[in-house]
Design a protein around this motif. Structure first.
Motif, short mmCIF file in Angstrom:
data_model
loop_
_atom_site.label_atom_id
_atom_site.label_comp_id
_atom_site.label_asym_id
_atom_site.label_seq_id
_atom_site.Cartn_x
_atom_site.Cartn_y
_atom_site.Cartn_z
N GLY A 55 46.83 35.33 34.81
CA GLY A 55 47.19 36.73 34.62
C GLY A 55 48.09 36.89 33.42
N ASP A 56 49.30 37.40 33.65
CA ASP A 56 50.21 37.67 32.54
C ASP A 56 51.39 36.70 32.47
OD1 ASP A 56 51.59 38.43 34.77
OD2 ASP A 56 52.30 40.33 33.95
N HIS A 57 51.24 35.51 33.10
CA HIS A 57 52.32 34.52 33.09
C HIS A 57 51.74 33.11 33.18
CE1 HIS A 57 51.40 35.09 37.34
NE2 HIS A 57 51.91 33.89 37.54
N LEU A 103 43.35 36.83 41.11
CA LEU A 103 43.28 37.87 40.08
C LEU A 103 42.32 38.99 40.47
CD1 LEU A 103 43.24 35.59 36.90
CD2 LEU A 103 45.18 36.91 37.80
N ASP A 104 41.69 38.89 41.64
CA ASP A 104 40.76 39.89 42.16
C ASP A 104 39.58 40.12 41.23
OD1 ASP A 104 39.93 41.55 44.22
OD2 ASP A 104 40.83 43.33 43.30
N ILE A 105 39.00 39.02 40.76
CA ILE A 105 37.83 39.09 39.88
C ILE A 105 36.58 39.21 40.74
CG2 ILE A 105 36.43 37.79 38.22
CD1 ILE A 105 39.08 36.59 37.19
N GLY A 106 35.85 40.29 40.56
CA GLY A 106 34.66 40.54 41.34
C GLY A 106 33.51 39.62 40.97
N ALA A 119 35.70 34.56 32.87
CA ALA A 119 36.22 35.72 33.60
C ALA A 119 37.74 35.66 33.72
CB ALA A 119 35.58 35.78 34.99
N ILE A 120 38.29 34.47 33.95
CA ILE A 120 39.75 34.33 34.04
C ILE A 120 40.38 34.60 32.68
CG2 ILE A 120 41.63 32.69 34.43
CD1 ILE A 120 39.76 31.39 36.59
N ARG A 121 39.79 34.07 31.60
CA ARG A 121 40.31 34.36 30.25
C ARG A 121 40.36 35.87 30.00
NH1 ARG A 121 36.39 30.55 28.58
NH2 ARG A 121 37.32 28.51 28.52
N LYS A 122 39.27 36.53 30.32
CA LYS A 122 39.18 37.98 30.10
C LYS A 122 40.23 38.72 30.91
CE LYS A 122 35.99 41.85 30.29
NZ LYS A 122 34.65 42.31 30.65
N GLU A 123 40.38 38.37 32.18
CA GLU A 123 41.37 39.03 33.04
C GLU A 123 42.79 38.73 32.56
OE1 GLU A 123 42.79 41.54 35.98
OE2 GLU A 123 40.76 41.31 35.19
N ARG A 125 43.72 38.21 29.47
CA ARG A 125 43.96 39.06 28.28
C ARG A 125 44.27 40.49 28.72
NH1 ARG A 125 39.43 35.98 26.17
NH2 ARG A 125 38.04 37.64 26.79
N THR A 126 43.51 41.00 29.68
CA THR A 126 43.72 42.37 30.17
C THR A 126 45.10 42.52 30.78
OG1 THR A 126 41.36 42.67 30.57
CG2 THR A 126 42.86 44.13 31.78
N ARG A 127 45.48 41.60 31.64
CA ARG A 127 46.78 41.71 32.31
C ARG A 127 47.94 41.53 31.34
NH1 ARG A 127 46.72 40.15 38.51
NH2 ARG A 127 44.66 40.94 39.02
N THR A 128 47.79 40.66 30.37
CA THR A 128 48.84 40.48 29.38
C THR A 128 49.00 41.75 28.55
OG1 THR A 128 48.49 38.10 29.28
CG2 THR A 128 49.58 39.11 27.39
N ARG A 129 47.88 42.33 28.13
CA ARG A 129 47.93 43.58 27.35
C ARG A 129 48.60 44.69 28.17
NH1 ARG A 129 42.97 43.93 26.48
NH2 ARG A 129 42.46 45.38 28.15
#
Length: 135
Positions: A55-57, A103-106, A119-123, A125-129
């Protein structure tokens, strides 16, 4: 500049151990190479040997595993390779599934290991942003 003053926001939200790892590597790299991008790359390289981005950490790797997370962190500087963006590509598919679940990735139950990694990389990036925007 001391690493504590340049600590990235993802590390500000991480455990003290991850922060210390980055700061120590950063400060050592500054002494050897000077301030700048290279010092940051060295610090992230050291961080990725014991921690993974969730996620973001940053969190300790699965079962405390140590070692490179991706092709780039396994090679000497300048030899190329792709970055795993902090996701530990050496971890088990089950661990990646568990991270995706947190991360609740569907659709994670139908994903291959490479699909889970992306999918984890993408999530991440989203959470960090989002965390940076929330500020």
């Amino acid at each position: 500049m001391p690493g504590r003053e340049e600590l990235p926001s993802t590390l500000e939200r991480s455990a003290e151990e991850a922060q210390r790892t980055w700061i120590k590597a950063h400060d050592s790299a500054v002494e050897q190479y000077g301030e700048g991008e290279r010092a940051h790359r060295v610090a992230y390289g050291a961080l990725k040997h014991r921690f993974e981005k969730v996620g973001d950490h940053w969190e300790r790797k699965e079962k405390g595993r140590k070692g490179p997370s991706d092709p780039r962190s396994a090679r000497p500087r300048g030899t190329g390779g792709r970055s795993g963006e902090g996701v530990d590509e050496q971890s088990s598919k089950q661990h990646l599934y568990d991270v995706a679940k947190r991360l609740d990735i569907g659709g994670r139950s139908q994903m291959s290991k490479s699909d889970l990694l992306e999918a984890i990389r993408k999530e991440n990036r989203t959470r960090t942003r989002q965390a940076r925007e929330d500020g």
